[in-house]
Design a protein around this motif. Structure first.
Motif: not given
Length: 163
Positions: A72-86
């Protein structure tokens, strides 16, 4: 999405990585990853010094965490915004740099963006990360100007095409 990556140092051999939707319970770990990132040392430190990835942010946006499936060790993450896509955030833990976690996250992001019907995703990159984004197919489109006091430097602006 479950993938396996090889530890280039040969330490743990192959490890299985799960990319899953982050939950509000992940907020403190995601915040620690951002604030402790060596990529934001020196002149970049003020940008993340008080940064917080809150439960409300996680619930509002598409935030995905890469974790070792057995620990369960956290290795990374990302956040996607859809409007506008970023691509709003993307971090890989210092201890997981060079293991292919960033590429796994980008592949997952592409799948998410494609499912959402996006043709491209904007990335305003941390300057030292531009080479990584270009290596995964992002194209430079310009420069995002600094906005003091939060960000004191211009940043590369790119688009990641979604096929």
């Amino acid at each position: 999405m479950t993938s396996s990556v090889t530890d280039p140092a040969g330490g743990a051999g192959r490890r299985t990585v799960l990319i899953r939707r982050a939950t509000a319970r992940d907020a403190k770990r995601l915040t620690r990853l951002v604030r402790n990132s060596r990529a934001y040392e020196g002149p970049y430190a003020p940008m993340v010094a008080g940064y917080r990835v809150g439960p409300d942010y996680i619930e509002t946006h598409r935030v995905f965490a890469a974790v070792e499936s057995d620990t369960g060790r956290l290795l990374g993450f990302y956040a996607l915004i859809l409007d506008p896509p970023e691509l709003d955030l993307m971090f890989v833990a210092d201890s997981a740099q060079g293991l292919g976690i960033g590429r796994l996250l980008i592949a997952h992001l592409r799948d998410e963006a494609q499912r959402a019907g996006l043709s491209g995703v904007r990335i305003v990159s941390h300057p030292p990360a531009e080479g990584f984004y270009r290596s995964v197919g992002a194209l430079r489109t310009g420069t995002a100007a600094a906005y003091p006091p939060a960000v004191m430097w211009d940043r590369p602006e790119l688009v990641l095409p979604i096929a």
